[in-house]
Design a protein around this motif. Sequence first.
Motif, PDB file in Angstrom:
ATOM      1  N   PRO A 293       0.804  -1.225   0.000  1.00 15.60           N
ATOM      2  CA  PRO A 293       0.000   0.000   0.000  1.00 15.60           C
ATOM      3  C   PRO A 293       0.839   1.278   0.000  1.00 15.60           C
ATOM      4  O   PRO A 293       0.310   2.365  -0.195  1.00 15.60           O
ATOM      5  CB  PRO A 293      -0.787  -0.101   1.316  1.00 15.60           C
ATOM      6  CG  PRO A 293      -0.784  -1.539   1.664  1.00 15.60           C
ATOM      7  CD  PRO A 293       0.501  -2.094   1.135  1.00 15.60           C
ATOM      8  N   MET A 294       2.145   1.163   0.224  1.00 17.54           N
ATOM      9  CA  MET A 294       2.980   2.359   0.240  1.00 17.54           C
ATOM     10  C   MET A 294       3.668   2.619  -1.102  1.00 17.54           C
ATOM     11  O   MET A 294       4.454   3.560  -1.224  1.00 17.54           O
ATOM     12  CB  MET A 294       4.018   2.256   1.360  1.00 17.54           C
ATOM     13  CG  MET A 294       3.340   2.421   2.721  1.00 17.54           C
ATOM     14  SD  MET A 294       4.441   2.190   4.082  1.00 17.54           S
ATOM     15  CE  MET A 294       5.732   3.244   3.662  1.00 17.54           C
TER      16      MET A 294
ATOM     17  N   PRO B 112      -1.095   4.519  -8.167  1.00 20.62           N
ATOM     18  CA  PRO B 112      -2.497   4.148  -7.891  1.00 20.62           C
ATOM     19  C   PRO B 112      -2.739   2.661  -8.141  1.00 20.62           C
ATOM     20  O   PRO B 112      -3.788   2.145  -7.771  1.00 20.62           O
ATOM     21  CB  PRO B 112      -3.302   5.029  -8.856  1.00 20.62           C
ATOM     22  CG  PRO B 112      -2.331   5.602  -9.821  1.00 20.62           C
ATOM     23  CD  PRO B 112      -0.967   5.517  -9.238  1.00 20.62           C
ATOM     24  N   LEU B 113      -1.773   1.988  -8.787  1.00 23.95           N
ATOM     25  CA  LEU B 113      -1.918   0.541  -9.025  1.00 23.95           C
ATOM     26  C   LEU B 113      -1.423  -0.273  -7.832  1.00 23.95           C
ATOM     27  O   LEU B 113      -1.344  -1.505  -7.892  1.00 23.95           O
ATOM     28  CB  LEU B 113      -1.119   0.137 -10.268  1.00 23.95           C
ATOM     29  CG  LEU B 113      -1.546   0.805 -11.569  1.00 23.95           C
ATOM     30  CD1 LEU B 113      -0.650   0.377 -12.720  1.00 23.95           C
ATOM     31  CD2 LEU B 113      -3.007   0.471 -11.900  1.00 23.95           C
ATOM     32  N   CYS B 114      -1.087   0.396  -6.747  1.00 22.18           N
ATOM     33  CA  CYS B 114      -0.531  -0.327  -5.595  1.00 22.18           C
ATOM     34  C   CYS B 114      -1.557  -1.333  -5.046  1.00 22.18           C
ATOM     35  O   CYS B 114      -2.761  -1.170  -5.229  1.00 22.18           O
ATOM     36  CB  CYS B 114      -0.089   0.641  -4.494  1.00 22.18           C
ATOM     37  SG  CYS B 114      -1.403   1.586  -3.736  1.00 22.18           S
ATOM     38  N   VAL B 115      -1.022  -2.358  -4.395  1.00 18.41           N
ATOM     39  CA  VAL B 115      -1.893  -3.454  -3.948  1.00 18.41           C
ATOM     40  C   VAL B 115      -1.708  -3.721  -2.459  1.00 18.41           C
ATOM     41  O   VAL B 115      -0.697  -3.355  -1.856  1.00 18.41           O
ATOM     42  CB  VAL B 115      -1.598  -4.755  -4.733  1.00 18.41           C
ATOM     43  CG1 VAL B 115      -1.931  -4.591  -6.198  1.00 18.41           C
ATOM     44  CG2 VAL B 115      -0.143  -5.199  -4.542  1.00 18.41           C
ATOM     45  N   GLY B 116      -2.704  -4.370  -1.880  1.00 18.33           N
ATOM     46  CA  GLY B 116      -2.644  -4.751  -0.480  1.00 18.33           C
ATOM     47  C   GLY B 116      -3.650  -5.844  -0.218  1.00 18.33           C
ATOM     48  O   GLY B 116      -4.448  -6.192  -1.109  1.00 18.33           O
ATOM     49  N   PRO B 117      -3.660  -6.359   1.008  1.00 16.69           N
ATOM     50  CA  PRO B 117      -4.665  -7.384   1.314  1.00 16.69           C
ATOM     51  C   PRO B 117      -6.077  -6.805   1.266  1.00 16.69           C
ATOM     52  O   PRO B 117      -7.024  -7.500   0.892  1.00 16.69           O
ATOM     53  CB  PRO B 117      -4.293  -7.838   2.728  1.00 16.69           C
ATOM     54  CG  PRO B 117      -3.362  -6.794   3.275  1.00 16.69           C
ATOM     55  CD  PRO B 117      -2.727  -6.119   2.120  1.00 16.69           C
ATOM     56  N   SER B 118      -6.219  -5.528   1.665  1.00 15.95           N
ATOM     57  CA  SER B 118      -7.543  -4.883   1.707  1.00 15.95           C
ATOM     58  C   SER B 118      -7.372  -3.440   1.253  1.00 15.95           C
ATOM     59  O   SER B 118      -6.252  -2.951   1.103  1.00 15.95           O
ATOM     60  CB  SER B 118      -8.092  -4.904   3.131  1.00 15.95           C
ATOM     61  OG  SER B 118      -8.089  -6.221   3.633  1.00 15.95           O
ATOM     62  N   THR B 119      -8.459  -2.731   1.120  1.00 15.49           N
ATOM     63  CA  THR B 119      -8.381  -1.346   0.649  1.00 15.49           C
ATOM     64  C   THR B 119      -8.161  -0.388   1.819  1.00 15.49           C
ATOM     65  O   THR B 119      -8.887   0.594   1.988  1.00 15.49           O
ATOM     66  CB  THR B 119      -9.677  -0.967  -0.106  1.00 15.49           C
ATOM     67  OG1 THR B 119     -10.775  -1.251   0.763  1.00 15.49           O
ATOM     68  CG2 THR B 119      -9.823  -1.723  -1.403  1.00 15.49           C
TER      69      THR B 119
ATOM     70  N   PRO C 107      -4.825   1.257  -1.642  1.00 13.41           N
ATOM     71  CA  PRO C 107      -4.406   0.065  -2.393  1.00 13.41           C
ATOM     72  C   PRO C 107      -5.586  -0.679  -3.006  1.00 13.41           C
ATOM     73  O   PRO C 107      -6.710  -0.608  -2.507  1.00 13.41           O
ATOM     74  CB  PRO C 107      -3.732  -0.791  -1.319  1.00 13.41           C
ATOM     75  CG  PRO C 107      -4.317  -0.342  -0.032  1.00 13.41           C
ATOM     76  CD  PRO C 107      -4.648   1.123  -0.190  1.00 13.41           C
ATOM     77  N   ASN C 108      -5.287  -1.387  -4.064  1.00 23.44           N
ATOM     78  CA  ASN C 108      -6.276  -2.288  -4.672  1.00 23.44           C
ATOM     79  C   ASN C 108      -6.180  -3.623  -3.941  1.00 23.44           C
ATOM     80  O   ASN C 108      -5.082  -4.179  -3.810  1.00 23.44           O
ATOM     81  CB  ASN C 108      -5.942  -2.484  -6.158  1.00 23.44           C
ATOM     82  CG  ASN C 108      -5.956  -1.152  -6.896  1.00 23.44           C
ATOM     83  OD1 ASN C 108      -7.018  -0.620  -7.178  1.00 23.44           O
ATOM     84  ND2 ASN C 108      -4.779  -0.586  -7.149  1.00 23.44           N
TER      85      ASN C 108
ATOM     86  N   PHE D 270      -0.335  -7.898   5.534  1.00 21.64           N
ATOM     87  CA  PHE D 270      -1.115  -9.139   5.664  1.00 21.64           C
ATOM     88  C   PHE D 270      -1.190  -9.587   7.128  1.00 21.64           C
ATOM     89  O   PHE D 270      -2.132 -10.238   7.539  1.00 21.64           O
ATOM     90  CB  PHE D 270      -0.484 -10.257   4.814  1.00 21.64           C
ATOM     91  CG  PHE D 270      -1.009 -10.288   3.408  1.00 21.64           C
ATOM     92  CD1 PHE D 270      -2.122 -11.065   3.075  1.00 21.64           C
ATOM     93  CD2 PHE D 270      -0.414  -9.530   2.417  1.00 21.64           C
ATOM     94  CE1 PHE D 270      -2.624 -11.082   1.780  1.00 21.64           C
ATOM     95  CE2 PHE D 270      -0.908  -9.545   1.118  1.00 21.64           C
ATOM     96  CZ  PHE D 270      -2.014 -10.320   0.797  1.00 21.64           C
ATOM     97  N   LEU D 271      -0.150  -9.220   7.904  1.00 18.11           N
ATOM     98  CA  LEU D 271      -0.019  -9.804   9.241  1.00 18.11           C
ATOM     99  C   LEU D 271      -0.967  -9.226  10.287  1.00 18.11           C
ATOM    100  O   LEU D 271      -1.322  -9.905  11.243  1.00 18.11           O
ATOM    101  CB  LEU D 271       1.432  -9.624   9.719  1.00 18.11           C
ATOM    102  CG  LEU D 271       2.476 -10.486   8.994  1.00 18.11           C
ATOM    103  CD1 LEU D 271       3.881 -10.012   9.316  1.00 18.11           C
ATOM    104  CD2 LEU D 271       2.293 -11.959   9.380  1.00 18.11           C
ATOM    105  N   VAL D 272      -1.334  -7.955  10.129  1.00 12.33           N
ATOM    106  CA  VAL D 272      -2.118  -7.325  11.208  1.00 12.33           C
ATOM    107  C   VAL D 272      -3.535  -6.985  10.744  1.00 12.33           C
ATOM    108  O   VAL D 272      -3.766  -6.668   9.577  1.00 12.33           O
ATOM    109  CB  VAL D 272      -1.409  -6.044  11.741  1.00 12.33           C
ATOM    110  CG1 VAL D 272      -0.142  -6.388  12.477  1.00 12.33           C
ATOM    111  CG2 VAL D 272      -1.138  -5.062  10.632  1.00 12.33           C
ATOM    112  N   GLU D 273      -4.441  -7.027  11.702  1.00  8.91           N
ATOM    113  CA  GLU D 273      -5.863  -6.856  11.361  1.00  8.91           C
ATOM    114  C   GLU D 273      -6.178  -5.457  10.862  1.00  8.91           C
ATOM    115  O   GLU D 273      -7.097  -5.263  10.074  1.00  8.91           O
ATOM    116  CB  GLU D 273      -6.727  -7.180  12.588  1.00  8.91           C
ATOM    117  CG  GLU D 273      -6.832  -8.671  12.816  1.00  8.91           C
ATOM    118  CD  GLU D 273      -7.516  -9.027  14.130  1.00  8.91           C
ATOM    119  OE1 GLU D 273      -7.590  -8.144  15.012  1.00  8.91           O
ATOM    120  OE2 GLU D 273      -7.952 -10.173  14.272  1.00  8.91           O
ATOM    121  N   ARG D 274      -5.394  -4.468  11.307  1.00 11.44           N
ATOM    122  CA  ARG D 274      -5.695  -3.085  10.900  1.00 11.44           C
ATOM    123  C   ARG D 274      -5.646  -2.940   9.381  1.00 11.44           C
ATOM    124  O   ARG D 274      -6.382  -2.148   8.802  1.00 11.44           O
ATOM    125  CB  ARG D 274      -4.739  -2.097  11.566  1.00 11.44           C
ATOM    126  CG  ARG D 274      -3.325  -2.135  11.014  1.00 11.44           C
ATOM    127  CD  ARG D 274      -2.330  -1.474  11.941  1.00 11.44           C
ATOM    128  NE  ARG D 274      -2.648  -0.108  12.278  1.00 11.44           N
ATOM    129  CZ  ARG D 274      -2.118   0.966  11.692  1.00 11.44           C
ATOM    130  NH1 ARG D 274      -1.258   0.838  10.715  1.00 11.44           N
ATOM    131  NH2 ARG D 274      -2.454   2.169  12.089  1.00 11.44           N
TER     132      ARG D 274
END
Length: 679
Positions: free
Chosen positions: A111-112, A116-123, A133-134, A176-180
Motif C-alpha cells: 500500500p505504500m 495508484p496501481l498499488c496493492v494490499g490485502p484490503s483497501t 491500495p487495490n 497481511f499480518l495485522v488486522e488493521r
Amino acid sequence: MTQSTRYPKLFTPLDLGFTTLKNRVLMGSMHTGLEETENGFERLAAYYAERARGGVGMIITGGIPPNFEAMGGGAKLSTPEEAAEHRIVTEAVHAADPGVKFVMQILHSGPMARTPLCVGPSTVKSRVSPFTPNALDEDGIEKQLSDFANCAAMAKLAGYDGVEIIGSAGYLLSTFLVERTNQRDDQWGGSWENRKRFPLEVVRRVRAAVGDDFIVIFRIAAMDMLQDGLAWEEVVDLAKGVEAAGATIISTHFCWHEAQVPTIATMVPRAAFTSVTGRLRKEVSVPVITSNRINMPDVAEAVLARGDGDLISMARPMLADPYLVQKALEGREDEINTCIACNQACLDHTFSGQVSSCLVNPRACNETLLDEAVTPQPQRVAVVGAGPAGLAYAVEAAKRGHKVALYDAAGEIGGQFNLAKRIPGKEEFTETLRYFRRMIELHSIDLHLDTRVDASLLKRGVYDRIVVATGIEPRKPDLEGVDHPKAVSYIDVIMGRKDVGQRVAIMGAGGIGFDVAELITHVGTSAAMDVDVFAKEWGIDFTNHPRGGVTGVTPEVATSGREVTLMQRKTDPVGRGLGKTTGWTHKLTLQRRGVRMINGVEYLRIDDEGLHARVNGEPRLFEVDTVIICAGQLPKRDLYDQLVSEGMQAELIGGAFEATELDAKRAINQAVRLAVQVG
Ligand code: FAD
Ligand code: NAP
Ligand code: SF4
C-alpha cells in the motif's frame, strides 16, 4: 591490544552451513536513489565496492521491487535484461572482496508503493501514502507470490549471494499480518493462521526458486510500534514459521513508517532495541540480526556479548564511514567518522526523492564524482575558521597532499558544533569533533587555536590559497528594546552564560529555536543516553512487550516547568522547515512538554512588561521574564572584506559564504567539493 581481544565476538566468522560470513557486521539495506539516476549502476558499483573493501562481512542492497506495482517506478528486477544491469554491481563488489556476501533486498511496498496501481490485502490506505491500495484477489495474490520467486531467481542470476525479504515497516507482507490492514475473510485473512500465510508462502516460494545454497533473510517486525501491531506471541510464531519455510537468517526490524515513535533518530539511545532481538534469538535456531543506532564497534561488541544478536546490522554508519570495520580491525577506532543519526542527508533525501548521501561524508553515493586522488602539486593552503566547513575543507585538502594551516579564534575546533553538542539528544555531535581532531593529527594539519586572524596574519605570498570559513553572526532584529536585559542571545543561553527565567518567549522557530526550547524545557538525563528514560518518554514497554511494543498511553514527559512560547512571523505551521524524518519528533516532544507554538507574530518591542507583539493582527503582550533571540544568522565576512580591500584573493565557504538556510550538511558538502577541485 590486538583486535581479536578487543572485539572477539565481532570478528568471529559465522558458519551458515553452505557458506561463511567472515565477521558479524553487515551493512543494512538503504535506498540510495542511485538506481534511478544516470549511470546509476556504475555509481552503485563504486559505492558498494568501497564498502566491500571496508571490511564488512555482508552487504544488503537498497530495496528492489519484484514488479511494477510493488514500487511504482524504480529499478524493478524481473527480467534477465534487468539482471544484467545488476551484474555491474555484483561483479564490482566481488572483485573488491570475494569474501563479502552481497545480498539483494526484495522490497514490495504494497500500500505504500507510489502508484495508484498499488496493492494490499484490503483497501486500507496507509497514513503516509496518497493512494488507496487495490485489494488483491486470488489471482493477484498468486501473481505477487510468483513475482517474488522470479525476482529472487533473477537476483541469483545477477550474481548476488542471497536475498532479503522485507516483512515489516508497513510494506506488503506486514500488511497481511495485522488486522488493521488485513480485513479479509478468506484463507489470507481473519485468523492469525490465515494472516501469516502470505509472508510464509513468499519465503517458501523464494527458497524453492533459489535452491539450498543461497542466503535468504527475512526481516521481521519485532516491534511494530503500533498499538494494533503484532503481539509478541505472533512475532515468535512468525519467526518459527519463517525458519521452517526456509529462511537462513532472521533480521529484526522496529517500526512501521506510520509509527509515532522515533527508532533511528539521534535522540534514540545507542542499541536501544537490541534486547528484543535477544529475546527472539532464544526462540529460533537460525542466526538473528539486530540493528538500530549501533554506530561504533564497541557498541556492537557489547550487543553480541550480551547475546542480543548473532549479527549486527549497521546501515547509516556505513554511509558515514565505509571503512568502519577495517578501522576497528586495525585498532583505529578514533579514525571512524561516526554516524550522528541526524538523517539529514540520507533518509531525509530518500523521502524527498533525492539521491542519498551523508552529512559527515558527502562522498557517500558520490564516489565516482568526488575522487580521492593525491595531488602531484601540493599547495600551501590557509583555512580560517575550524567550524564544520573549515574542518572539512582542511581535512580534504590535507588528505590530497596539500600543506594546510587551520586557524580558529576559539580555544577548540568545532565552531557551532560546540553549541549543538550541548543540546540534549545531540550528544553524538561530539563524535564528529573527535573524528576531526584525529584527522588534523593524522594529516599533519598545522592547527592554530586561540588565533583571531586578520589580513596582516595571512601575509601576502605565504599561502597559495586562502579559504575563509568564519561562519556566522546571529541576527539581531531591528526591534525596540532588543538590548533590554530580558533579551538574550541563543549563544549565551546554550553556553549557560545568561540565566533564563520561568516564563520565556523564543523569537524564531527555526532549527535553533527548537533546540533552545528543547534545552530549556529539558530536565534530568537525556533520553538519548538512557534506554529506560527513552522508553518512558515514547511509551515503549520493553519488558512486557504489549502489542506492537507500545503502551498506547500518552507518555508523561518530564519538564523543567518553564512556560515557553516558540514563535515565528511566518504564517506557515511552526516546525515546517525541520528535517523531513525527524522534525515531527522534536515538535511532538515540545508539545508534550507544554511548549506553545505560535505563527503569524509581528514583534513590536521588548520592555519591562515582556514582549509586545501583534498576533494575526491582534495586539498581544507576552508577559515573560526572558526573550531568547533565535532570529537566524548573517554571514561573518569581516576578514574576507578586509582581504578583498587589500587586494588579496580568498574563497568563502560555509556560513561565511551564505548563512540563509545554512546547516552542517551544506557547509561540509560545499567544503569537500571545493577542496577536491584544488587538485
Ligand atoms: P561555524 O560553525 O560558525 O564556524 C566558524 C568558525 O570560524 C568558528 O569556530 C569561529 O570561531 C571561527 N572564526 C570566525 N572568525 C574568525 C577569525 N577572524 N579568525 C579565526 N577564526 C574565526 N546543523 C545541522 O546540519 N544539523 C543540526 O542538527 C544542527 N544543529 C545545530 C544546533 C545548534 C544549537 C546550532 C547553533 C547550530 C546547529 N547546526 C546544525 C548548524 C551548524 O552547526 C552550522 O551550519 C555549521 O556549524 C556552520 O559551519 P561553518 O563552518 O560555516 O561555521
Ligand atoms: P533558521 O532556521 O533560518 O530560522 C530562523 C528563525 O528566525 C525563523 O523562525 C525565522 O522565522 C526567524 N527570523 C528570521 N529573521 C528574523 C527577524 N529579522 N526577526 C525575527 N525573527 C526572524 O535559522 P536558525 O534557527 O538560526 O538555524 C540556523 C541553521 O542551523 C538552520 O539553517 C538550520 O538548518 C541549522 N540547524 C539545524 C538543526 C537541525 O536539527 N537540523 C538544528 C539547529 C540548527 P520568521 O521569519 O517567520 O520569523
Ligand atoms: Fe548518519 Fe546523518 Fe550521515 Fe545519515 S546523514 S548517515 S544519519 S551522519
